[in-house]
Write a protein that holds these residues in place. Structure first.
Motif, PDB file in Angstrom:
ATOM      1  N   ILE A   1       0.851  -1.187   0.000  1.00  0.00           N
ATOM      2  CA  ILE A   1       0.000   0.000   0.000  1.00  0.00           C
ATOM      3  C   ILE A   1       0.888   1.238   0.000  1.00  0.00           C
ATOM      4  O   ILE A   1       1.728   1.414   0.887  1.00  0.00           O
ATOM      5  CB  ILE A   1      -0.917   0.008   1.237  1.00  0.00           C
ATOM      6  N   LEU A   2       0.705   2.079  -1.003  1.00  0.00           N
ATOM      7  CA  LEU A   2       1.499   3.290  -1.145  1.00  0.00           C
ATOM      8  C   LEU A   2       0.622   4.513  -0.914  1.00  0.00           C
ATOM      9  O   LEU A   2      -0.571   4.498  -1.215  1.00  0.00           O
ATOM     10  CB  LEU A   2       2.127   3.364  -2.535  1.00  0.00           C
ATOM     11  N   GLY A   3       1.211   5.564  -0.394  1.00  0.00           N
ATOM     12  CA  GLY A   3       0.439   6.785  -0.179  1.00  0.00           C
ATOM     13  C   GLY A   3       1.123   7.705   0.805  1.00  0.00           C
ATOM     14  O   GLY A   3       1.974   7.287   1.598  1.00  0.00           O
ATOM     15  N   GLU A   4       0.749   8.962   0.754  1.00  0.00           N
ATOM     16  CA  GLU A   4       1.316   9.948   1.662  1.00  0.00           C
ATOM     17  C   GLU A   4       0.927   9.643   3.111  1.00  0.00           C
ATOM     18  O   GLU A   4      -0.005   8.873   3.363  1.00  0.00           O
ATOM     19  CB  GLU A   4       0.819  11.349   1.277  1.00  0.00           C
ATOM     20  N   THR A   5       1.619  10.277   4.020  1.00  0.00           N
ATOM     21  CA  THR A   5       1.288  10.129   5.442  1.00  0.00           C
ATOM     22  C   THR A   5      -0.142  10.593   5.695  1.00  0.00           C
ATOM     23  O   THR A   5      -0.549  11.648   5.216  1.00  0.00           O
ATOM     24  CB  THR A   5       2.255  10.967   6.293  1.00  0.00           C
ATOM     25  N   GLY A   6      -0.896   9.784   6.433  1.00  0.00           N
ATOM     26  CA  GLY A   6      -2.243  10.174   6.806  1.00  0.00           C
ATOM     27  C   GLY A   6      -3.337   9.806   5.831  1.00  0.00           C
ATOM     28  O   GLY A   6      -4.495  10.182   6.009  1.00  0.00           O
ATOM     29  N   THR A   7      -3.005   9.047   4.780  1.00  0.00           N
ATOM     30  CA  THR A   7      -4.028   8.701   3.779  1.00  0.00           C
ATOM     31  C   THR A   7      -4.853   7.482   4.177  1.00  0.00           C
ATOM     32  O   THR A   7      -5.854   7.178   3.522  1.00  0.00           O
ATOM     33  CB  THR A   7      -3.383   8.450   2.402  1.00  0.00           C
ATOM     34  N   GLY A   8      -4.450   6.765   5.219  1.00  0.00           N
ATOM     35  CA  GLY A   8      -5.250   5.640   5.690  1.00  0.00           C
ATOM     36  C   GLY A   8      -4.711   4.276   5.318  1.00  0.00           C
ATOM     37  O   GLY A   8      -5.463   3.323   5.151  1.00  0.00           O
ATOM     38  N   LYS A   9      -3.390   4.155   5.234  1.00  0.00           N
ATOM     39  CA  LYS A   9      -2.790   2.877   4.822  1.00  0.00           C
ATOM     40  C   LYS A   9      -3.079   1.773   5.836  1.00  0.00           C
ATOM     41  O   LYS A   9      -3.368   0.633   5.462  1.00  0.00           O
ATOM     42  CB  LYS A   9      -1.276   3.069   4.623  1.00  0.00           C
TER      43      LYS A   9
ATOM     44  N   GLN B   1     -16.703  25.915   2.980  1.00  0.00           N
ATOM     45  CA  GLN B   1     -15.792  26.435   1.956  1.00  0.00           C
ATOM     46  C   GLN B   1     -14.339  26.178   2.346  1.00  0.00           C
ATOM     47  O   GLN B   1     -13.508  25.805   1.503  1.00  0.00           O
ATOM     48  CB  GLN B   1     -16.030  27.924   1.761  1.00  0.00           C
ATOM     49  N   PHE B   2     -14.053  26.364   3.623  1.00  0.00           N
ATOM     50  CA  PHE B   2     -12.694  26.109   4.105  1.00  0.00           C
ATOM     51  C   PHE B   2     -12.307  24.649   3.926  1.00  0.00           C
ATOM     52  O   PHE B   2     -11.218  24.331   3.427  1.00  0.00           O
ATOM     53  CB  PHE B   2     -12.587  26.511   5.568  1.00  0.00           C
ATOM     54  N   LEU B   3     -13.185  23.741   4.336  1.00  0.00           N
ATOM     55  CA  LEU B   3     -12.898  22.308   4.245  1.00  0.00           C
ATOM     56  C   LEU B   3     -12.643  21.879   2.809  1.00  0.00           C
ATOM     57  O   LEU B   3     -11.772  21.049   2.534  1.00  0.00           O
ATOM     58  CB  LEU B   3     -14.060  21.502   4.821  1.00  0.00           C
ATOM     59  N   LEU B   4     -13.406  22.434   1.877  1.00  0.00           N
ATOM     60  CA  LEU B   4     -13.290  22.028   0.476  1.00  0.00           C
ATOM     61  C   LEU B   4     -12.068  22.613  -0.208  1.00  0.00           C
ATOM     62  O   LEU B   4     -11.570  22.048  -1.185  1.00  0.00           O
ATOM     63  CB  LEU B   4     -14.554  22.426  -0.289  1.00  0.00           C
ATOM     64  N   ASN B   5     -11.566  23.743   0.285  1.00  0.00           N
ATOM     65  CA  ASN B   5     -10.469  24.419  -0.405  1.00  0.00           C
ATOM     66  C   ASN B   5      -9.107  24.257   0.250  1.00  0.00           C
ATOM     67  O   ASN B   5      -8.086  24.490  -0.380  1.00  0.00           O
ATOM     68  CB  ASN B   5     -10.790  25.907  -0.539  1.00  0.00           C
ATOM     69  N   TYR B   6      -9.090  23.854   1.507  1.00  0.00           N
ATOM     70  CA  TYR B   6      -7.818  23.647   2.189  1.00  0.00           C
ATOM     71  C   TYR B   6      -7.085  22.461   1.554  1.00  0.00           C
ATOM     72  O   TYR B   6      -7.701  21.493   1.113  1.00  0.00           O
ATOM     73  CB  TYR B   6      -8.086  23.386   3.670  1.00  0.00           C
ATOM     74  N   GLU B   7      -5.769  22.536   1.496  1.00  0.00           N
ATOM     75  CA  GLU B   7      -4.973  21.526   0.790  1.00  0.00           C
ATOM     76  C   GLU B   7      -4.855  20.202   1.540  1.00  0.00           C
ATOM     77  O   GLU B   7      -4.560  19.168   0.954  1.00  0.00           O
ATOM     78  CB  GLU B   7      -3.554  22.067   0.531  1.00  0.00           C
ATOM     79  N   TRP B   8      -5.037  20.172   2.841  1.00  0.00           N
ATOM     80  CA  TRP B   8      -4.922  18.981   3.690  1.00  0.00           C
ATOM     81  C   TRP B   8      -3.597  18.234   3.466  1.00  0.00           C
ATOM     82  O   TRP B   8      -3.583  17.082   3.049  1.00  0.00           O
ATOM     83  CB  TRP B   8      -6.097  18.030   3.460  1.00  0.00           C
ATOM     84  N   PRO B   9      -2.472  18.883   3.771  1.00  0.00           N
ATOM     85  CA  PRO B   9      -1.181  18.203   3.606  1.00  0.00           C
ATOM     86  C   PRO B   9      -1.040  16.963   4.473  1.00  0.00           C
ATOM     87  O   PRO B   9      -0.291  16.052   4.146  1.00  0.00           O
ATOM     88  CB  PRO B   9      -0.160  19.286   3.997  1.00  0.00           C
ATOM     89  N   GLY B  10      -1.771  16.933   5.610  1.00  0.00           N
ATOM     90  CA  GLY B  10      -1.742  15.758   6.474  1.00  0.00           C
ATOM     91  C   GLY B  10      -2.823  14.751   6.153  1.00  0.00           C
ATOM     92  O   GLY B  10      -3.001  13.765   6.865  1.00  0.00           O
ATOM     93  N   ASN B  11      -3.581  15.031   5.081  1.00  0.00           N
ATOM     94  CA  ASN B  11      -4.588  14.112   4.552  1.00  0.00           C
ATOM     95  C   ASN B  11      -5.688  13.782   5.556  1.00  0.00           C
ATOM     96  O   ASN B  11      -6.057  14.635   6.354  1.00  0.00           O
ATOM     97  CB  ASN B  11      -3.898  12.852   4.008  1.00  0.00           C
ATOM     98  N   VAL B  12      -6.216  12.556   5.507  1.00  0.00           N
ATOM     99  CA  VAL B  12      -7.382  12.202   6.320  1.00  0.00           C
ATOM    100  C   VAL B  12      -7.082  12.343   7.803  1.00  0.00           C
ATOM    101  O   VAL B  12      -7.933  12.759   8.587  1.00  0.00           O
ATOM    102  CB  VAL B  12      -7.851  10.765   5.993  1.00  0.00           C
TER     103      VAL B  12
END
Length: 462
Positions: free
Chosen positions: A169-177, A349-360
């Motif tokens: 399973i590959l993915g950034e930190t916090g994506t739910g691996k 609006q904030f939730l939809l536009n924020y980049e979420w670098p830490g993901n889920v």
């Protein structure tokens, strides 16, 4: 569960059960009712929650629990009062996973009990894993309607029953691996066996070999008794190697041998011990680049990477952000005894536009924080101030292009032409405008003195 009541039966090797009483008293659950009982004799009543406070693996309650988990539908939780690695390892080897060391893990135990009691299912099934009911990791329960995440779900459905297939399973930190790994395990024929989660980066290099493979008594100075390795404890279950890219080349070679020959040898041992576990690995690193740099073995990579699952970052799952938000609101409403029923348009609006670098994981932590800070029934934008401070100016200008909220400033600049000094002046002017031309207020907001602001504006007049 009997009607509208959950019975929690407590059995203890000692008379001191104050910690367990404390945990139950802190459960903020109105429905169903909770009844704490202390039976004199160990008995099975369908769907009761059983808490066993033990001092050693030789406790009679351990033997009773082993018998019970083969035939009953109970949820069994072990509580121990000292961080005894041998005792914990022994319980894991017997197939139990719900093990808590108190007082250190009291908050975790409270959360764990809350989750069990609030499960909508009438059955709290105790499988051989000793974990929560497998519905907790049901494939259909994965939250996501985006095209990229739907592809992930389809792969999981196809491979869960293929227990001889290695998965990476590959993915950034916090994506739910970790969640995906547990879901694969819980929907496979191996679900009645242990799921062993190994965070490779959390184990020092000097201890990694003994943790994975175990050791015999006398293998080295401090090896007073035999230790079972995590590969051996996994039995016929699933071994999850999280953060695989942090394993050293030396351990990689030994791990490859175990995977290819399906055996392990404890440190100081003279015989090979067969292993039957399924291997699932995960990483947020580019292993192919590490192979080119001679930091990761290509043969181990290809052995573990039979099926590859790439988890998309949350910024590419816009359709899923609000779905996940609703899920986390429900979770923390239950945990904290709140009744948050939604969020206003600014938050949306904030939730939809924020980049979420830490993901889920970052989204989940943000919702948890917001619910704790909110004093009414609707989430407001000010409860997300920590995230707002992290944003770069250019991100804010993109996020709130229509409309721009009062607390934000839009800066649209050509980065190849505007230097840092010019950017400082432009920003200072925008803050002055927000302060309605009041220089003292603008200087305070900028964190500089009034004369410094005057000098900054004077030197850079157009």
């Amino acid at each position: 569960m009997h009607g509208n009541t959950v019975n929690i039966n407590v059995y203890s090797d000692t008379n001191d059960i104050s910690s367990i009483s404390l945990v139950v008293n802190q459960l903020k659950i109105n429905d169903p009712n909770i009844r704490l009982k202390y039976p004199l004799k160990f008995k099975n009543s369908e769907d009761d929650i059983i808490i066993l406070q033990i001092e050693s693996v030789s406790s009679t309650f351990v033997r009773e629990a082993v018998k019970l988990k083969e035939e009953a539908f109970n949820k069994i939780i072990f509580v121990i009062k000292k961080n005894d690695a041998v005792l914990i390892s022994s319980l894991v080897k017997l197939g139990f996973q719900s093990i808590f060391v108190i007082p250190f893990e009291l908050p975790k135990l409270i959360t764990h009990l809350s989750e069990i009691i609030n499960l909508k299912s009438d059955k709290l099934k105790e499988g051989k894993t000793g974990g929560l009911a497998n519905d907790n990791y049901d494939i259909e329960g994965l939250v996501g309607s985006s095209k990229s995440f739907k592809k992930v779900i389809e792969i999981i459905k196809k491979i869960s029953n293929k227990t001889d297939v290695y998965v990476m399973i590959l993915g950034e930190t916090g994506t739910g691996k970790s969640l995906i790994a547990r879901t694969i395990h819980a929907n496979s024929p191996k679900k009645q066996y242990p799921f062993i989660d190994i965070v490779c980066s959390a184990i020092p290099e000097s201890l990694m070999e003994s943790e994975l493979f175990g050791y015999e008594a006398g293998a080295f100075t401090q090896a007073e008794s035999r230790k079972y390795g995590l590969l051996e404890l996994a039995e016929k279950g699933t071994l999850f190697l999280d953060e695989l890219g942090d394993i050293s080349l030396n351990i990689q070679a030994k791990l490859l041998r175990s995977i290819e020959k399906k055996v392990i040898r404890r440190l100081g041992g003279v015989r090979d011990i067969p292993i039957y576990a399924r291997f699932i690995s995960a990483t947020n690193k580019n292993l192919e680049l590490m192979i080119e740099q001679k930091l990761f073995r290509s043969d181990l990579f290809h052995r573990l990477n039979v099926i590859e699952i790439t988890l998309p970052p949350l910024r590419e799952r816009e359709e899923d952000v609000l779905l996940l938000t609703e899920k986390f609101i429900n979770i923390y409403n239950t945990q904290f005894g709140k009744s948050i029923d939604g969020y206003d348009d600014n938050v949306k609006q904030f939730l939809l536009n924020y980049e979420w670098p830490g993901n889920v994981r970052e989204l989940q932590n943000s919702i948890e924080r917001a619910i704790l800070l909110t004093e009414n029934n609707t989430l407001k934008i000010d409860t997300f101030s920590v995230l707002q401070k992290r944003e770069r100016p250019q991100e804010q200008s993109q996020m709130f292009a229509t409309p721009i909220l009062p607390q934000f400033i839009r800066l649209e600049l050509e980065y190849e032409r505007v230097g840092l000094k010019e950017l400082t002046v432009l920003y200072a002017k925008e803050v002055l405008n927000k302060a309605e031309g009041k220089k003292s207020k603008a200087a305070r907001l900028l964190g500089i003195s009034r004369p410094r602001l005057d000098s900054l504006l004077e030197k850079n007049k157009n």
